[in-house]
Design a protein around this motif. Structure first.
Motif, short mmCIF file in Angstrom:
data_model
loop_
_atom_site.label_atom_id
_atom_site.label_comp_id
_atom_site.label_asym_id
_atom_site.label_seq_id
_atom_site.Cartn_x
_atom_site.Cartn_y
_atom_site.Cartn_z
N GLU A 107 0.86 -1.18 0.00
CA GLU A 107 0.00 0.00 0.00
C GLU A 107 0.89 1.22 0.00
O GLU A 107 2.07 1.16 0.36
CB GLU A 107 -0.91 -0.02 1.24
CG GLU A 107 -1.93 1.10 1.30
CD GLU A 107 -2.84 0.95 2.53
OE1 GLU A 107 -3.64 -0.01 2.55
OE2 GLU A 107 -2.73 1.76 3.45
N ASN A 108 0.35 2.33 -0.43
CA ASN A 108 1.12 3.57 -0.41
C ASN A 108 1.52 3.88 1.03
O ASN A 108 0.68 4.26 1.85
CB ASN A 108 0.27 4.71 -0.98
CG ASN A 108 1.06 6.00 -1.11
OD1 ASN A 108 2.27 6.03 -0.87
ND2 ASN A 108 0.39 7.06 -1.49
N VAL A 109 2.80 3.70 1.34
CA VAL A 109 3.26 3.82 2.72
C VAL A 109 3.25 5.25 3.21
O VAL A 109 3.45 5.50 4.40
CB VAL A 109 4.67 3.21 2.87
CG1 VAL A 109 4.62 1.71 2.63
CG2 VAL A 109 5.66 3.87 1.92
N SER A 110 3.04 6.21 2.32
CA SER A 110 2.93 7.60 2.76
C SER A 110 1.55 7.92 3.31
O SER A 110 1.36 8.96 3.94
CB SER A 110 3.25 8.55 1.60
OG SER A 110 2.32 8.39 0.54
N SER A 111 0.57 7.04 3.09
CA SER A 111 -0.76 7.23 3.66
C SER A 111 -0.73 6.87 5.15
O SER A 111 0.14 6.13 5.61
CB SER A 111 -1.78 6.37 2.92
OG SER A 111 -1.45 5.00 3.03
N ILE A 112 -1.69 7.40 5.88
CA ILE A 112 -1.75 7.19 7.32
C ILE A 112 -2.86 6.19 7.63
O ILE A 112 -4.04 6.46 7.40
CB ILE A 112 -2.01 8.51 8.08
CG1 ILE A 112 -0.94 9.54 7.71
CG2 ILE A 112 -2.02 8.28 9.58
CD1 ILE A 112 0.46 9.14 8.09
N SER A 113 -2.48 5.03 8.13
CA SER A 113 -3.42 4.02 8.59
C SER A 113 -2.70 3.19 9.65
O SER A 113 -1.48 3.29 9.82
CB SER A 113 -3.93 3.14 7.45
OG SER A 113 -2.89 2.32 6.94
N TRP A 114 -3.46 2.38 10.35
CA TRP A 114 -2.83 1.54 11.37
C TRP A 114 -1.89 0.53 10.73
O TRP A 114 -0.87 0.17 11.33
CB TRP A 114 -3.91 0.84 12.18
CG TRP A 114 -4.64 1.77 13.10
CD1 TRP A 114 -4.24 3.03 13.47
CD2 TRP A 114 -5.88 1.53 13.78
NE1 TRP A 114 -5.16 3.59 14.33
CE2 TRP A 114 -6.17 2.70 14.54
CE3 TRP A 114 -6.76 0.48 13.81
CZ2 TRP A 114 -7.31 2.80 15.32
CZ3 TRP A 114 -7.90 0.57 14.59
CH2 TRP A 114 -8.17 1.72 15.34
N GLY A 115 -2.20 0.08 9.54
CA GLY A 115 -1.32 -0.85 8.86
C GLY A 115 0.01 -0.22 8.47
O GLY A 115 1.07 -0.84 8.62
N THR A 116 -0.02 1.01 7.94
CA THR A 116 1.23 1.68 7.58
C THR A 116 2.05 2.06 8.81
O THR A 116 3.28 2.11 8.75
CB THR A 116 0.93 2.93 6.75
OG1 THR A 116 0.02 3.78 7.47
CG2 THR A 116 0.30 2.57 5.42
N MET A 117 1.36 2.31 9.93
CA MET A 117 2.10 2.56 11.18
C MET A 117 2.89 1.32 11.58
O MET A 117 4.05 1.42 12.01
CB MET A 117 1.13 2.97 12.28
CG MET A 117 0.50 4.33 12.09
SD MET A 117 -0.70 4.72 13.40
CE MET A 117 0.40 4.80 14.83
N LEU A 118 2.27 0.15 11.43
CA LEU A 118 2.99 -1.09 11.73
C LEU A 118 4.13 -1.31 10.74
O LEU A 118 5.20 -1.83 11.10
CB LEU A 118 2.02 -2.27 11.69
CG LEU A 118 0.95 -2.31 12.79
CD1 LEU A 118 -0.02 -3.45 12.54
CD2 LEU A 118 1.60 -2.46 14.16
N TYR A 119 3.92 -0.92 9.48
CA TYR A 119 4.97 -1.06 8.47
C TYR A 119 6.20 -0.22 8.84
O TYR A 119 7.34 -0.71 8.82
CB TYR A 119 4.44 -0.65 7.10
CG TYR A 119 5.50 -0.51 6.05
CD1 TYR A 119 6.00 -1.62 5.38
CD2 TYR A 119 6.01 0.75 5.71
CE1 TYR A 119 6.99 -1.49 4.42
CE2 TYR A 119 6.98 0.89 4.75
CZ TYR A 119 7.48 -0.23 4.10
OH TYR A 119 8.46 -0.09 3.15
#
Length: 315
Positions: free
Chosen positions: A246-258
């Motif tokens: 996923e676009n890692v520049s977006s803010i979500s709980w998944g990207t926070m874990l990434y």
């Protein structure tokens, strides 16, 4: 002045005045009453509303911008930064609030889309039968044997920098098969009931029979499917983001874990970076599971818990 009085006929019960007629309790009020009659569903309902409130009020609650890097990196939780900061100097509490918005929107939207497709395919196959049932059942079996996560990874590998909304769309379009099989089986058991036959004899169309006669008798199954589809969508979206699909520049709980994984938060002891998003995903999933305890009570009055009678003390 003439009095407005009605002559009472013998054997006919009196007509109650508007002041003495019982007031109809609204549907929403009944739902809330039944939801809070069960302790587990009450806890789940309050927990889910709490996260929804955080997502809605994120722009006003968040103390800082979630993408701002003006702070010192890897700060421990404090009064200035409740959840600490990342290795890039971003406020984790602000990211948590904005991440709740993305995760809940994707999860609920994908769950509703998957349930709608399940209803459309499952009810149509179970009611029409014949060649229609054969084709739709064959299509459902294809999606059932395909591994869900592997299919999502394969699709995401061809789409670079996908957004959470796009991931939710893919999850909803590929996660309907299990629900379709359940709705098909339930529809086949209802298609030959007396009320369905009576509706056909009155000249009702197939669409009206499916929507107005069959689906209302599947309310509990539909509601349960929505909750578990939303839970599966939240876990799938978070998993895709954690894998970097996923676009890692977006803010979500998944990207926070990434980003916590990329920043070696576990190795460096930065527990405040990965525990909040992981705990948020777990609590939202728990709230959906707990709310499912009240679904059967909402649709089946026989299963509703009656208030316990007070014990009388005999002296």
């Amino acid at each position: 002045m003439a009095q407005n009085s009605a002559v009472q006929r013998p054997g006919v019960p009196p007509v109650p005045s508007p002041a003495t007629r019982p007031r109809k309790v609204g549907a929403m009020r009944r739902v809330v009453q039944i939801m809070f009659s069960n302790r587990k569903s009450a806890v789940g309902f309050c927990l889910f509303l709490f996260f929804v409130a955080l997502a809605v009020l994120a722009p006003w609650i968040a103390p800082y911008s979630p993408t701002s890097t003006q702070f010192a990196p890897s700060l421990h939780p404090s009064a200035q930064h409740w959840f600490g900061t990342t290795a890039q100097g971003q406020d984790i509490f602000s990211q948590f609030l904005y991440g709740a918005r993305s995760t809940l929107v994707v999860g609920i939207g994908a769950g509703m889309l998957a349930t709608a497709l399940s209803l459309l395919i499952g009810v149509t196959a179970g009611y029409r039968g014949g060649m229609t049932d054969t084709i739709l059942n064959f299509l459902s079996n294809i999606f059932l044997v395909l591994p869900g996560l592997a299919l999502l990874i394969l699709i995401e590998s061809y789409v670079h920098n996908s957004t959470p909304v796009f991931n939710g769309l893919i999850i909803g379009l590929t996660g309907w098969a299990w629900g379709a099989r359940v709705f098909r089986s339930q529809t086949m058991s209802l298609a030959h009931r007396d009320f369905v036959t009576a509706a056909k004899l009155t000249g009702a169309s197939d669409l009206r029979v499916m929507v107005m006669e069959i689906m209302p008798n599947m309310t509990s199954i539909i509601a349960s499917n929505i909750m578990y589809a939303c839970l599966a969508a939240i876990l799938a979206e978070s998993g895709l983001a954690f894998l970097g699909l996923e676009n890692v520049s977006s803010i979500s709980w998944g990207t926070m874990l990434y980003w916590s994984s990329q920043g070696d938060a576990i190795l460096t002891g930065g527990w405040w970076w990965f525990i909040p998003p992981g705990l948020g995903i777990a609590l939202v999933g728990l709230s959906l599971v707990l709310m499912n305890y009240a679904i059967d009570q909402l649709t089946n009055p026989r299963l509703r818990e009656l208030p316990k009678a007070k014990k009388k003390v005999i002296w």
